[in-house]
Design a protein around this motif. Structure first.
Motif, PDB file in Angstrom:
ATOM      1  N   GLU A 109       0.109  11.271  -8.188  1.00 56.85           N
ATOM      2  CA  GLU A 109       0.041  10.686  -6.838  1.00 56.85           C
ATOM      3  C   GLU A 109       1.162   9.680  -6.621  1.00 56.85           C
ATOM      4  OE1 GLU A 109      -4.817  11.017  -6.164  1.00 56.85           O
ATOM      5  OE2 GLU A 109      -3.946   9.221  -7.063  1.00 56.85           O
ATOM      6  N   LEU A 165      -3.937   2.031  -8.141  1.00 59.13           N
ATOM      7  CA  LEU A 165      -5.131   2.857  -8.042  1.00 59.13           C
ATOM      8  C   LEU A 165      -4.796   4.348  -7.943  1.00 59.13           C
ATOM      9  CD1 LEU A 165      -7.207   0.684  -5.545  1.00 59.13           C
ATOM     10  CD2 LEU A 165      -7.363   0.752  -8.045  1.00 59.13           C
ATOM     11  N   LEU A 166      -3.536   4.702  -8.152  1.00 55.95           N
ATOM     12  CA  LEU A 166      -3.102   6.090  -8.050  1.00 55.95           C
ATOM     13  C   LEU A 166      -2.897   6.710  -9.424  1.00 55.95           C
ATOM     14  CD1 LEU A 166      -0.362   5.755  -5.258  1.00 55.95           C
ATOM     15  CD2 LEU A 166      -2.821   6.178  -4.972  1.00 55.95           C
ATOM     16  N   LEU A 196      -4.595   8.614   0.825  1.00 56.03           N
ATOM     17  CA  LEU A 196      -4.177   7.553  -0.096  1.00 56.03           C
ATOM     18  C   LEU A 196      -3.484   6.394   0.614  1.00 56.03           C
ATOM     19  CD1 LEU A 196      -2.551   9.826  -2.850  1.00 56.03           C
ATOM     20  CD2 LEU A 196      -4.898   8.935  -2.815  1.00 56.03           C
ATOM     21  N   ASP A 205      -4.087   3.770   2.304  1.00 54.44           N
ATOM     22  CA  ASP A 205      -4.522   2.368   2.203  1.00 54.44           C
ATOM     23  C   ASP A 205      -4.639   1.877   0.767  1.00 54.44           C
ATOM     24  OD1 ASP A 205      -4.659   2.109   4.985  1.00 54.44           O
ATOM     25  OD2 ASP A 205      -6.694   2.958   5.025  1.00 54.44           O
ATOM     26  N   ARG A 206      -4.336   2.745  -0.200  1.00 55.14           N
ATOM     27  CA  ARG A 206      -4.455   2.338  -1.602  1.00 55.14           C
ATOM     28  C   ARG A 206      -3.178   1.671  -2.110  1.00 55.14           C
ATOM     29  NH1 ARG A 206      -7.308   7.432  -4.768  1.00 55.14           N
ATOM     30  NH2 ARG A 206      -8.972   7.839  -3.246  1.00 55.14           N
ATOM     31  N   ARG A 207      -3.352   0.826  -3.144  1.00 56.83           N
ATOM     32  CA  ARG A 207      -2.212   0.251  -3.844  1.00 56.83           C
ATOM     33  C   ARG A 207      -1.812   1.193  -4.987  1.00 56.83           C
ATOM     34  NH1 ARG A 207      -1.609  -5.407  -3.023  1.00 56.83           N
ATOM     35  NH2 ARG A 207      -2.052  -5.751  -0.805  1.00 56.83           N
ATOM     36  N   SER A 245       0.844  -1.192   0.000  1.00 56.98           N
ATOM     37  CA  SER A 245       0.000   0.000   0.000  1.00 56.98           C
ATOM     38  C   SER A 245       0.876   1.236   0.000  1.00 56.98           C
ATOM     39  CB  SER A 245      -0.900   0.005   1.234  1.00 56.98           C
ATOM     40  OG  SER A 245      -0.094   0.132   2.414  1.00 56.98           O
TER      41      SER A 245
END
Length: 364
Positions: free
Chosen positions: A136, A131-132, A124, A126-128, A91
């Motif tokens: 970002e 997904l950015l 952001l 917790d995102r992988r 993440s």
């Protein structure tokens, strides 16, 4: 402080570079193939000089005479590449903590929460990476490098792979780094809009050597460096302060030692310190004070030099209240005006020729 004096042969290309980079942002600028990336790769330990010495804050990273050549992981430097190189299985939080966890607790100088706040990545975490957005991803890559508590941050064209919108999104974050974290930055770019926004010191690279180094305003206003700063970029960089905005007419007023400049309305707040790029091709010269003309910027000036520039052009450097202003006129215009050093004239600059990209906020 980075101090570097190295030589390296790459095929037929010979590098011989001496430079010093202190606090703030030092930008390496030059054509593709001039040796910019090779310089920071040698600093990082990703490329080995044939001879010379590299030190950061007095700590020797490489010395050919003493046989010192620290491995990249021993140099305590942060490196941000053109592509983000994030770990896809982690993440955002995991990527950031990877940089921090490689540093002993007692040696950590950069706070996790400060990095998250300055780079605006709290939402952001917790995102992988998949997904950015591109911007970002680069913010996270910068954060990971910062959390390694580096002695210096190396950035190799970090905006090169982004479109103009993502680049505009990321520039303010990079601009804030040096001031927020007090970490010197060595920044490689061939984009003048980035250099204008970020650099405290400009280093012009040419064919594997440092051709010139110094304050950005000084180097950009030197006609003798035109082959290195670029024909299209030819002009002066003026330090100014935003004095006000006139939204009814879409203009902003900037003050500098030479007077007041009207420019297309900028988003910088009143009181902000800015740099203004004034292209040499966008400045005209009048011997007499002009009357009833559409040009809004008419500034008293004095001619300091007149130099033939080839192709029927003449370079004229003016002093506007002590600020140098570079002008290009035709040889025919010079024949009619007979400009000479010490002559009093007026510089005419159209407000609309200075677009938003030519007015950049600066930290100081």
């Amino acid at each position: 402080m980075l101090e570097l004096s190295v030589r390296r042969r790459q095929g037929d290309f010979q590098m011989d570079v001496k430079l010093a980079a202190g606090p703030g942002v030092t930008a390496l600028y030059g054509r593709s193939g001039s040796g910019k990336t090779s310089v920071i790769n040698m600093v990082a330990g990703l490329a080995r000089p044939d001879s010379g010495r590299i030190s950061v804050d007095g700590r020797v990273l490489f010395d050919s005479e003493s046989g010192i050549d620290l491995a990249p992981e021993q140099r305590r430097l942060g490196y941000v590449f053109q592509d983000h190189r994030l770990f896809p299985h982690l993440s955002v939080r995991g990527n950031l903590e990877f940089g921090r966890n490689r540093v002993p607790v007692a040696e950590r100088t950069v706070d996790f929460h400060q990095v998250v706040e300055v780079l605006g990545v709290g939402h952001l975490l917790d995102r992988r990476p998949s997904l950015l957005s591109g911007g970002e991803k680069q913010r996270v890559a910068i954060g990971r490098a910062l959390l390694a508590s580096p002695r210096i941050l190396l950035m190799d064209e970090p905006l090169a792979s982004l479109d103009s919108a993502r680049k505009a999104e990321l520039l303010p974050f990079i601009s804030a780094l040096a001031g927020e974290f007090a970490i010197p930055i060595l920044y490689v770019s061939h984009a003048m809009d980035e250099v204008l926004r970020l650099a405290d010191t400009l280093v012009l690279m040419d064919q594997g050597r440092v051709a010139a180094a110094g304050p950005l305003e000084q180097l950009m206003s030197d006609p003798g460096l035109r082959p290195l700063t670029g024909r299209y970029e030819a002009g002066a960089v003026v330090s100014a302060v935003v004095a006000g905005h006139d939204t009814a007419y879409g203009v902003s007023r900037l003050t500098f030692p030479g007077g007041t400049l009207l420019v297309s309305q900028t988003d910088q707040p009143v009181g902000a310190k800015v740099r203004v790029r004034i292209h040499a091709r966008d400045v005209a010269i009048s011997i007499e004070p002009p009357e009833r003309i559409s040009v809004r910027n008419v500034l008293p000036a004095m001619v300091t030099s007149v130099t033939p520039a080839g192709s029927f052009l003449v370079d004229v450097v003016l002093s506007v209240g002590g600020t140098p202003l570079w002008v290009q006129i035709t040889a025919l215009a010079q024949a009619q005006l007979s400009l000479k050093s010490g002559m009093r004239v007026h510089a005419l600059i159209k407000a609309l020729t200075m677009a938003r990209g030519d007015v950049a906020g600066v930290r100081r």
